[in-house]
Design a protein around this motif. Structure first.
Motif, mmCIF file in Angstrom:
data_model
loop_
_atom_site.group_PDB
_atom_site.id
_atom_site.type_symbol
_atom_site.label_atom_id
_atom_site.label_comp_id
_atom_site.label_asym_id
_atom_site.label_seq_id
_atom_site.Cartn_x
_atom_site.Cartn_y
_atom_site.Cartn_z
ATOM 1 N N PRO A 39 5.184 -34.956 -46.126
ATOM 2 C CA PRO A 39 4.123 -34.433 -45.675
ATOM 3 C C PRO A 39 2.993 -33.963 -46.511
ATOM 4 O O PRO A 39 1.905 -34.148 -46.334
ATOM 5 N N VAL A 40 3.561 -33.578 -47.933
ATOM 6 C CA VAL A 40 2.543 -33.216 -49.194
ATOM 7 C C VAL A 40 1.824 -34.604 -49.527
ATOM 8 O O VAL A 40 0.611 -34.654 -49.726
ATOM 9 N N LEU A 41 2.441 -35.789 -49.543
ATOM 10 C CA LEU A 41 1.905 -37.046 -49.867
ATOM 11 C C LEU A 41 1.046 -37.687 -48.865
ATOM 12 O O LEU A 41 -0.075 -37.983 -49.199
ATOM 13 N N LYS A 42 1.297 -37.477 -47.820
ATOM 14 C CA LYS A 42 0.541 -37.806 -46.715
ATOM 15 C C LYS A 42 -0.773 -36.822 -46.587
ATOM 16 O O LYS A 42 -1.839 -37.412 -46.191
ATOM 17 N N ARG A 43 -0.848 -35.629 -46.797
ATOM 18 C CA ARG A 43 -1.869 -34.738 -46.767
ATOM 19 C C ARG A 43 -2.704 -35.098 -48.076
ATOM 20 O O ARG A 43 -4.049 -35.344 -47.895
ATOM 21 N N LEU A 44 -2.082 -35.499 -49.097
ATOM 22 C CA LEU A 44 -2.784 -35.656 -50.326
ATOM 23 C C LEU A 44 -3.513 -37.367 -50.137
ATOM 24 O O LEU A 44 -4.734 -37.379 -50.542
ATOM 25 N N TRP A 45 -3.046 -37.964 -49.343
ATOM 26 C CA TRP A 45 -3.420 -39.426 -49.463
ATOM 27 C C TRP A 45 -4.628 -39.326 -48.302
ATOM 28 O O TRP A 45 -5.622 -40.006 -48.604
ATOM 29 N N GLU A 46 -4.402 -38.519 -47.219
ATOM 30 C CA GLU A 46 -5.596 -38.477 -46.482
ATOM 31 C C GLU A 46 -6.816 -37.769 -47.020
ATOM 32 O O GLU A 46 -7.909 -38.001 -46.427
ATOM 33 N N GLN A 47 -6.522 -37.012 -47.948
ATOM 34 C CA GLN A 47 -7.703 -36.282 -48.663
ATOM 35 C C GLN A 47 -8.247 -37.146 -49.965
ATOM 36 O O GLN A 47 -9.081 -36.710 -50.533
ATOM 37 N N GLY A 48 -7.553 -38.179 -49.993
ATOM 38 C CA GLY A 48 -8.263 -39.155 -51.045
ATOM 39 C C GLY A 48 -7.657 -38.570 -52.518
ATOM 40 O O GLY A 48 -8.349 -38.639 -53.519
ATOM 41 N N LYS A 49 -6.868 -37.849 -52.614
ATOM 42 C CA LYS A 49 -6.210 -37.190 -53.893
ATOM 43 C C LYS A 49 -4.835 -38.061 -54.189
ATOM 44 O O LYS A 49 -3.783 -37.609 -53.781
ATOM 45 N N TRP A 50 -4.985 -38.812 -55.106
ATOM 46 C CA TRP A 50 -3.790 -39.417 -55.453
ATOM 47 C C TRP A 50 -3.412 -39.522 -57.183
ATOM 48 O O TRP A 50 -2.597 -40.289 -57.565
ATOM 49 N N ASP A 51 -4.377 -38.600 -57.886
ATOM 50 C CA ASP A 51 -3.976 -38.741 -59.253
ATOM 51 C C ASP A 51 -2.807 -37.809 -59.540
ATOM 52 O O ASP A 51 -2.383 -37.024 -58.980
ATOM 53 N N PRO A 52 -2.183 -38.260 -60.566
ATOM 54 C CA PRO A 52 -0.829 -37.677 -61.231
ATOM 55 C C PRO A 52 -1.019 -36.058 -61.282
ATOM 56 O O PRO A 52 0.019 -35.417 -60.942
ATOM 57 N N ALA A 53 -1.950 -35.613 -61.746
ATOM 58 C CA ALA A 53 -2.122 -34.093 -61.779
ATOM 59 C C ALA A 53 -2.263 -33.515 -60.658
ATOM 60 O O ALA A 53 -1.504 -32.390 -60.523
ATOM 61 N N THR A 54 -2.767 -34.030 -59.456
ATOM 62 C CA THR A 54 -3.073 -33.163 -58.281
ATOM 63 C C THR A 54 -1.553 -33.500 -57.703
ATOM 64 O O THR A 54 -1.218 -32.504 -57.036
ATOM 65 N N VAL A 55 -1.001 -34.742 -57.614
ATOM 66 C CA VAL A 55 0.411 -34.703 -56.966
ATOM 67 C C VAL A 55 1.288 -33.875 -57.376
ATOM 68 O O VAL A 55 2.042 -33.230 -56.999
ATOM 69 N N ARG A 56 1.378 -33.985 -58.962
ATOM 70 C CA ARG A 56 2.221 -32.978 -59.896
ATOM 71 C C ARG A 56 2.081 -31.469 -59.231
ATOM 72 O O ARG A 56 3.259 -30.737 -58.780
ATOM 73 N N ALA A 57 0.891 -31.018 -59.339
ATOM 74 C CA ALA A 57 0.545 -29.468 -58.939
ATOM 75 C C ALA A 57 1.139 -29.332 -57.502
ATOM 76 O O ALA A 57 1.744 -28.307 -57.144
ATOM 77 N N ALA A 58 0.806 -30.370 -56.526
ATOM 78 C CA ALA A 58 1.139 -30.083 -55.129
ATOM 79 C C ALA A 58 2.854 -30.014 -55.001
ATOM 80 O O ALA A 58 3.490 -29.266 -54.229
ATOM 81 N N LEU A 59 3.402 -30.831 -55.734
ATOM 82 C CA LEU A 59 4.986 -30.915 -55.669
ATOM 83 C C LEU A 59 5.621 -29.622 -56.317
ATOM 84 O O LEU A 59 6.726 -29.022 -55.961
ATOM 85 N N LEU A 60 5.058 -29.047 -57.207
ATOM 86 C CA LEU A 60 5.332 -27.963 -58.032
ATOM 87 C C LEU A 60 5.398 -26.799 -57.226
ATOM 88 O O LEU A 60 6.227 -25.852 -57.325
ATOM 89 N N GLU A 61 4.284 -26.686 -56.095
ATOM 90 C CA GLU A 61 4.136 -25.792 -55.461
ATOM 91 C C GLU A 61 5.359 -25.611 -54.400
ATOM 92 O O GLU A 61 5.657 -24.801 -53.449
ATOM 93 N N LEU A 62 6.109 -26.610 -54.335
ATOM 94 C CA LEU A 62 7.353 -26.690 -53.362
ATOM 95 C C LEU A 62 8.559 -26.217 -53.842
ATOM 96 O O LEU A 62 9.400 -26.058 -53.423
ATOM 97 N N GLY A 63 8.312 -25.852 -55.306
ATOM 98 C CA GLY A 63 9.511 -25.297 -55.926
ATOM 99 C C GLY A 63 10.086 -26.182 -56.900
ATOM 100 O O GLY A 63 11.172 -25.706 -57.641
ATOM 101 N N TYR A 64 9.831 -27.390 -57.113
ATOM 102 C CA TYR A 64 10.228 -28.401 -57.937
ATOM 103 C C TYR A 64 10.043 -28.007 -59.360
ATOM 104 O O TYR A 64 8.962 -27.314 -59.568
ATOM 105 N N GLU A 65 10.845 -28.350 -60.170
ATOM 106 C CA GLU A 65 10.508 -28.156 -61.586
ATOM 107 C C GLU A 65 10.744 -29.345 -62.368
ATOM 108 O O GLU A 65 11.334 -30.231 -62.232
ATOM 109 N N GLU A 66 9.806 -29.496 -63.565
ATOM 110 C CA GLU A 66 10.068 -30.939 -64.240
ATOM 111 C C GLU A 66 10.594 -30.575 -65.383
ATOM 112 O O GLU A 66 11.145 -29.627 -65.989
ATOM 113 N N GLY A 67 11.092 -31.807 -65.843
ATOM 114 C CA GLY A 67 11.937 -31.487 -67.014
ATOM 115 C C GLY A 67 13.377 -32.313 -66.520
ATOM 116 O O GLY A 67 13.847 -31.836 -65.605
#
Length: 185
Positions: free
Chosen positions: A92-120
């Motif tokens: 649903p996060v990617l669907k929302r971003l796609w509908e908003q026309g936001k698909w750059d890596p920085a925006t996608v990363r920020a949205a997924l980090l809000e779900l509690g995922y960690e990088e590294g």
């Protein structure tokens, strides 16, 4: 002085050698006694190569060997269920971003980090799309690729770009982890 026996032997060996070498590369009819031991021959399709491996995608010789790097590892059933749960959170996060026309890596990363995922450490990775060869040059399309390692044998792989988005689960690839590798040749 050669004897008539040695001449006959030499002629016989030469004839066998010529017949053997002359058969190289020629297709032969199926032999009912060879193969699986069932006693019946399996006819090939007309024009089919005798060198095709079973299950070879496009029928090319060595297809399976050449494409081993594009096969995912096995997931345990429990880890597959865990990966499907995470995919259901990401979709649903990617669907929302796609509908908003936001698909750059920085925006996608920020949205997924809000779900509690960690990088590294291979957990969450968001990166640009793989370059593609088009019009005699490499171009990197707009969009982001997502790889989430849920377990060592279970991944969520996703992308979002202008034309569409996708989320799936899979085992890791031998060389690229959660990301499907680009074609080598």
């Amino acid at each position: 002085m050669p004897t008539s026996t040695s001449v006959r032997s030499a002629v016989l060996v030469g004839a066998v050698l010529i017949l053997t070498l002359g058969a190289c590369g020629r297709e032969r009819p199926a032999d009912a006694t060879a193969g699986s031991g069932s006693g019946t021959a399996t006819p090939s399709a007309p024009g089919a190569s005798p060198y095709v491996e079973p299950g070879a995608g496009d029928g090319a010789p060595h297809y399976n060997e050449n494409n081993a790097y594009r096969r995912t590892g096995e997931m345990s059933p429990a880890h597959e269920r865990d990966a499907e749960r995470e995919a259901a959170r990401i979709e649903p996060v990617l669907k929302r971003l796609w509908e908003q026309g936001k698909w750059d890596p920085a925006t996608v990363r920020a949205a997924l980090l809000e779900l509690g995922y960690e990088e590294g450490d291979g957990a969450l990775t968001v990166r640009e799309m793989f370059p593609r060869f088009e019009n005699d040059e490499y171009n990197t399309p707009e969009g982001a690729m997502v790889g989430l390692s849920v377990h060592p044998d279970a991944c969520v792989t996703a992308f979002v770009q202008k034309s569409d988005y996708s989320v799936q689960t899979n085992g890791p690839y031998p060389e690229t982890g959660c990301f499907e590798p680009p074609y080598g040749h």
